[in-house]
Motif scaffolding. Structure first.
Motif, PDB file in Angstrom:
ATOM      1  N   VAL A   1       0.870  -1.237  -0.030  1.00  0.00           N
ATOM      2  CA  VAL A   1       0.073  -0.122  -0.104  1.00  0.00           C
ATOM      3  C   VAL A   1       0.797   1.168  -0.016  1.00  0.00           C
ATOM      4  CG1 VAL A   1      -1.938   1.338   1.253  1.00  0.00           C
ATOM      5  CG2 VAL A   1      -1.732  -1.162   1.246  1.00  0.00           C
ATOM      6  N   PRO A   2       0.797   2.214  -1.050  1.00  0.00           N
ATOM      7  CA  PRO A   2       1.550   3.427  -0.970  1.00  0.00           C
ATOM      8  C   PRO A   2       1.012   4.239   0.258  1.00  0.00           C
ATOM      9  CG  PRO A   2      -0.136   3.480  -2.672  1.00  0.00           C
ATOM     10  CD  PRO A   2      -0.098   1.975  -2.164  1.00  0.00           C
ATOM     11  N   GLN A   3       2.385   4.664   1.166  1.00  0.00           N
ATOM     12  CA  GLN A   3       1.901   5.558   2.161  1.00  0.00           C
ATOM     13  C   GLN A   3       2.978   6.538   2.254  1.00  0.00           C
ATOM     14  OE1 GLN A   3       1.851   3.447   5.831  1.00  0.00           O
ATOM     15  NE2 GLN A   3       0.256   1.610   5.036  1.00  0.00           N
ATOM     16  N   LEU A   4       2.521   7.801   2.741  1.00  0.00           N
ATOM     17  CA  LEU A   4       3.446   9.132   2.797  1.00  0.00           C
ATOM     18  C   LEU A   4       3.979   8.848   4.228  1.00  0.00           C
ATOM     19  CD1 LEU A   4       3.895  11.351   0.833  1.00  0.00           C
ATOM     20  CD2 LEU A   4       2.271  12.817   2.068  1.00  0.00           C
ATOM     21  N   ILE A   5       5.060   8.921   4.252  1.00  0.00           N
ATOM     22  CA  ILE A   5       5.715   8.955   5.571  1.00  0.00           C
ATOM     23  C   ILE A   5       6.568  10.291   5.812  1.00  0.00           C
ATOM     24  CG2 ILE A   5       5.358   6.650   5.785  1.00  0.00           C
ATOM     25  CD1 ILE A   5       8.503   6.412   4.977  1.00  0.00           C
TER      26      ILE A   5
END
Length: 325
Positions: free
Chosen positions: A177-181
């Motif tokens: 899942v692409p996530q912004l971190i």
């Protein structure tokens, strides 16, 4: 959270930003009347909440406040220079940001600094939290890749580095899942002449007894002590000569010759030119003193107006009134 950024940007942070964030946090904390110990023990109180059911619960309810604001500056190629910052109105419980206040502040800064634009935002805490991402995404309509400046207000005497961390946001694929971190970025401190003078002034403040004694005050204190000592010595010589003239003290020719030799070393100060120069110097000194007093009064008045506007704006948002000043 990744260990370091891979963007290749070079960040330059000015001391004014650190001073602004620290001042913002100190003012908010003092208004809440929180004891100083809660700042350094907030992390421990949170982690030991399950072990300390009574004390830990109370500390959790009185966690130190978090402040929010925007950082502004310029970006030249791959170099990002953070010059200044301003406060924002944000409610973490409802995750609501006062957009009108942000736009008004941004417009005012654009008039004074047309080349500055919003680079990101700042907050306080020991580490970036998951809830910070909501605030981060709220600013992406202004800057598609905002940076996050985090100031840790906890005092750690063993720490030698500045308690400031700059984060960037990167899109990583986690569990498919692409996530912004948030990822850490390195930075350097950049100063101009005015900031160096201000930082030097703040660094030499002595909080003992609540007095702000600077190097200038210490130098003036030394000069005052020397003049006071000289005055006392002259009084002793004067009293001795008066007693000798009255016959209370036996006359000593050798001592009189030394006093006479000392007096001959003094310049002739009875001339009209000397009186004019002395009077002009005296008036200049009084003028500088009055200007310094007026400056201090103006600064105090501005702080009072800012505090009044802050309190009045808070009531106006609730009651629908307009600002007073």
């Amino acid at each position: 959270m990744a260990s370091s950024s891979s963007s290749g940007l070079t960040f330059k942070l000015h001391p004014l930003v650190i001073v602004n964030i620290s001042d913002h946090y100190t003012r908010v904390k003092s208004q809440l009347n929180l004891p100083p110990s809660l700042t350094s023990t907030s992390s421990a109180a949170t982690s030991n909440n399950n072990n300390n059911n009574s004390n830990g619960g109370e500390n959790n309810q009185q966690k130190p406040p978090r402040v929010y604001g925007c950082v502004i500056g310029v970006q030249r190629g791959r170099t990002v220079e953070i010059f200044n910052s301003f406060e924002l109105i944000y409610d973490p419980s409802t995750r609501s940001l006062d957009r009108s206040f942000l736009e008004k502040k941004q417009e005012l800064y654009k008039k004074v600094f047309p080349h500055f634009y919003v680079l990101g935002w700042y907050s306080t805490g020991s580490d970036a939290q998951e809830s910070d991402m909501h605030f981060h995404k709220a600013l992406m309509d202004i800057n598609e890749s905002p940076l996050y400046v985090l100031l840790n207000p906890a005092i750690n005497p063993a720490q030698k580095d500045l308690p400031v961390t700059i984060y960037e946001s990167e899109l990583h694929v986690i569990d498919g899942v692409p996530q912004l971190i948030f990822v850490r970025s390195s930075y350097t401190i950049e100063t101009v002449e005015a900031e160096r003078i201000s930082v030097d002034h703040v660094a030499h403040l002595k909080p003992s007894g609540g007095s702000a004694a600077t190097q200038l005050a210490a130098q003036l204190t030394g000069i005052h002590s020397a003049i006071k000592m000289l005055n006392s010595r002259i009084r002793v010589v004067h009293q001795y000569l008066v007693g000798m003239q009255k016959g209370d003290i036996p006359c000593e020719s050798s001592l009189l010759r030394q006093v006479s030799s000392l007096l001959r070393r003094l310049p002739a100060i009875e001339s009209e030119k000397f009186q004019d120069d002395l009077l002009m110097e005296y008036k200049d000194t009084l003028l500088i003193t009055y200007l310094a007093m007026f400056t201090n009064c103006s600064s105090t008045m501005n702080e009072l107006v800012d505090k009044f506007n802050t309190a009045y704006d808070r009531h106006s948002r609730r009651g629908g009134r307009t600002a007073f000043i």
